[in-house]
Design a protein around this motif. Structure first.
Motif, PDB file in Angstrom:
ATOM      1  N   ALA A 199      -9.137   6.337   1.369  1.00  0.00           N
ATOM      2  CA  ALA A 199      -9.959   5.025   1.718  1.00  0.00           C
ATOM      3  C   ALA A 199     -11.829   4.843   2.068  1.00  0.00           C
ATOM      4  N   GLU A 200     -12.179   3.920   2.267  1.00  0.00           N
ATOM      5  CA  GLU A 200     -13.672   4.205   2.503  1.00  0.00           C
ATOM      6  C   GLU A 200     -13.893   3.136   3.932  1.00  0.00           C
TER       7      GLU A 200
ATOM      8  N   LEU B  59     -11.540  -0.947   6.831  1.00  0.00           N
ATOM      9  CA  LEU B  59     -10.747   0.092   5.745  1.00  0.00           C
ATOM     10  C   LEU B  59     -10.085  -0.953   4.527  1.00  0.00           C
ATOM     11  N   ARG B  60     -11.610  -0.161   3.192  1.00  0.00           N
ATOM     12  CA  ARG B  60     -10.500  -0.729   2.371  1.00  0.00           C
ATOM     13  C   ARG B  60     -10.624   0.365   1.261  1.00  0.00           C
ATOM     14  N   PHE B  61      -8.681  -0.358   0.970  1.00  0.00           N
ATOM     15  CA  PHE B  61      -7.952   0.810   0.103  1.00  0.00           C
ATOM     16  C   PHE B  61      -7.581   0.457  -1.641  1.00  0.00           C
ATOM     17  N   ARG B  62      -7.722   1.681  -2.477  1.00  0.00           N
ATOM     18  CA  ARG B  62      -8.236   1.360  -3.512  1.00  0.00           C
ATOM     19  C   ARG B  62      -6.717   1.044  -4.713  1.00  0.00           C
TER      20      ARG B  62
ATOM     21  N   GLY C  89      -6.031  -3.633  -4.263  1.00  0.00           N
ATOM     22  CA  GLY C  89      -5.835  -2.665  -3.488  1.00  0.00           C
ATOM     23  C   GLY C  89      -5.602  -3.192  -1.970  1.00  0.00           C
TER      24      GLY C  89
ATOM     25  N   HIS D  33      -5.620   8.765   2.577  1.00  0.00           N
ATOM     26  CA  HIS D  33      -5.945   7.635   2.305  1.00  0.00           C
ATOM     27  C   HIS D  33      -6.488   7.428   1.038  1.00  0.00           C
TER      28      HIS D  33
ATOM     29  N   SER E 267      -3.753   4.209  -2.736  1.00  0.00           N
ATOM     30  CA  SER E 267      -3.692   5.011  -2.480  1.00  0.00           C
ATOM     31  C   SER E 267      -3.895   5.583  -1.840  1.00  0.00           C
TER      32      SER E 267
ATOM     33  N   ILE F 198       1.033  -1.169  -0.040  1.00  0.00           N
ATOM     34  CA  ILE F 198       0.053  -0.014  -0.374  1.00  0.00           C
ATOM     35  C   ILE F 198       1.073   0.857  -0.032  1.00  0.00           C
TER      36      ILE F 198
ATOM     37  N   ALA G 176      -8.300   8.203   6.874  1.00  0.00           N
ATOM     38  CA  ALA G 176      -9.188   7.213   5.552  1.00  0.00           C
ATOM     39  C   ALA G 176      -9.359   7.940   3.742  1.00  0.00           C
TER      40      ALA G 176
END
Length: 358
Positions: free
Chosen positions: A335-336, A350-353, A283, A333, A356, A245, A330
């Motif tokens: 992120a969702e 926490l979901r990162f594309r 991600g 970065h 990021s 990441i 979030a």
């Protein structure tokens, strides 16, 4: 009143300039047609025929057309400008009402879905956002005042008691220690507010670099392992061994640490807290799950606000800033963050594309 404003408006002046330009072009065309027609008739018929009747008819027709065009252009300019000025006046009237009475007024829509309706809709959405932010500012101010009142009142009470009591080294040392602890809590609250504001202004993107999210999660689990053992909670880490990441290591560490700390504090005593980190859709995804009481669905949209607490009496430890920091990290970065029912308990994801960095 509206007609006077219409005649004084810059839109009306621009319309007149456009009409004058258009009129000159039409006049040039009509002159060309007029003299061209006369020349054509002269060549075909000759000079023996009296052209006065023909010429008068053409001149009358052209004068009538010119007058009609002038009237129609003026009428169109007034109507168009009047409509524009009318919509602007609605916006001005609503703005004045907002300045006098508050943010509850909105610009009326006509349902035409034209550019003015879209402008009014955007302004109304902006007012909705401002009203929401003002409400949040008021809530934060009230909560800060409440949270500061308790430690400051305690400190004043201790100092007043010590002022009237005879000097005692042990009692004075205890008083100083308790006062320092309360001051640290107050300073910690302001430090958290400052840090969240700094994150939200994206002032820390210069520290972004390639990271291993699984490694950061492992360090957080190792740090909180002792705290989990104190309440007989099993803290575990699973998922992929390496999750690449791009981000700020310190901020990600603090965000994950806040989530793990909350899971241990609010989870079931003797329960289980699981930290899972894995690659997902190009991600990364990290989740912290506990088996405590969880958060009601109707309050999940509010827990990321500053100083928001499920326990409204505000006498439990904490200042309600932990999840606000998580949400700010979030957003920084890209992120969702999502709250889900763990049945029982709560799962925070926490979901990162794939990319990021913002």
């Amino acid at each position: 009143m509206l007609l006077a404003k219409t005649l004084r408006s810059s839109t009306f002046r621009l319309a007149l300039i456009a009409i004058a330009t258009f009129g000159l072009i039409v006049a040039a065309i009509m002159a060309y047609v007029y003299f061209g027609t006369l020349a054509y008739v002269e060549r075909r018929v000759g000079t023996v025929v009296d052209h006065d009747g023909f010429t008068g008819m053409i001149e009358l027709a052209m004068a009538a057309v010119a007058a009609l065009l002038l009237v129609l252009a003026g009428l169109a300019a007034v109507l168009v400008t009047r409509r524009t000025v009318g919509r602007i006046e609605q916006i001005n009237a609503t703005s004045r009402a907002i300045m006098l009475s508050g943010l509850d007024q909105r610009i009326p829509l006509r349902g035409s879905n034209d550019e003015w309706d879209r402008v009014a809709e955007n302004l109304n959405q902006m007012l909705d956002r401002i009203e929401t932010l003002m409400g949040e500012v008021k809530q934060v101010s009230d909560n800060v005042a409440h949270d500061l009142r308790t430690p400051l009142t305690r400190m004043r009470g201790r100092l007043e008691k010590a002022f009237h009591a005879p000097r005692n080294s042990e009692a004075d040392a205890a008083l100083i220690g308790d006062t320092i602890a309360d001051l640290d809590a107050v300073l910690g609250m302001f430090a958290s507010i400052t840090r969240i504001s700094e994150i939200e202004t994206r002032a820390r993107t210069g520290a972004f670099r390639a990271l291993d999210l699984a490694e950061i999660a492992g360090e957080v689990v190792e740090l909180y392992d002792a705290a989990a053992e104190q309440v007989a909670t099993r803290l575990s880490l699973d998922g992929d061994r390496a999750v690449a990441i791009t981000g700020d290591r310190d901020l990600l560490f603090d965000a994950i640490a806040n989530l793990v700390d909350n899971a241990i504090k609010h989870g079931r005593k003797g329960g289980q807290v699981t930290v899972s980190c894995r690659r997902a859709d190009g991600g990364a995804l990290i989740s912290i799950a506990d088996d405590g009481p969880g958060i009601p669905a109707e309050q999940r949209d509010h827990v990321f606000k500053r100083f928001y607490r499920l326990e409204q009496s505000r006498y439990t430890p904490g200042n309600g800033l932990g999840l606000s920091l998580v949400a700010a990290v979030a957003r920084l970065h890209g992120a969702e963050v999502a709250l889900q029912d763990n049945a029982p308990g709560l799962k925070v994801e926490l979901r990162f594309r794939a990319t990021s960095a913002p």
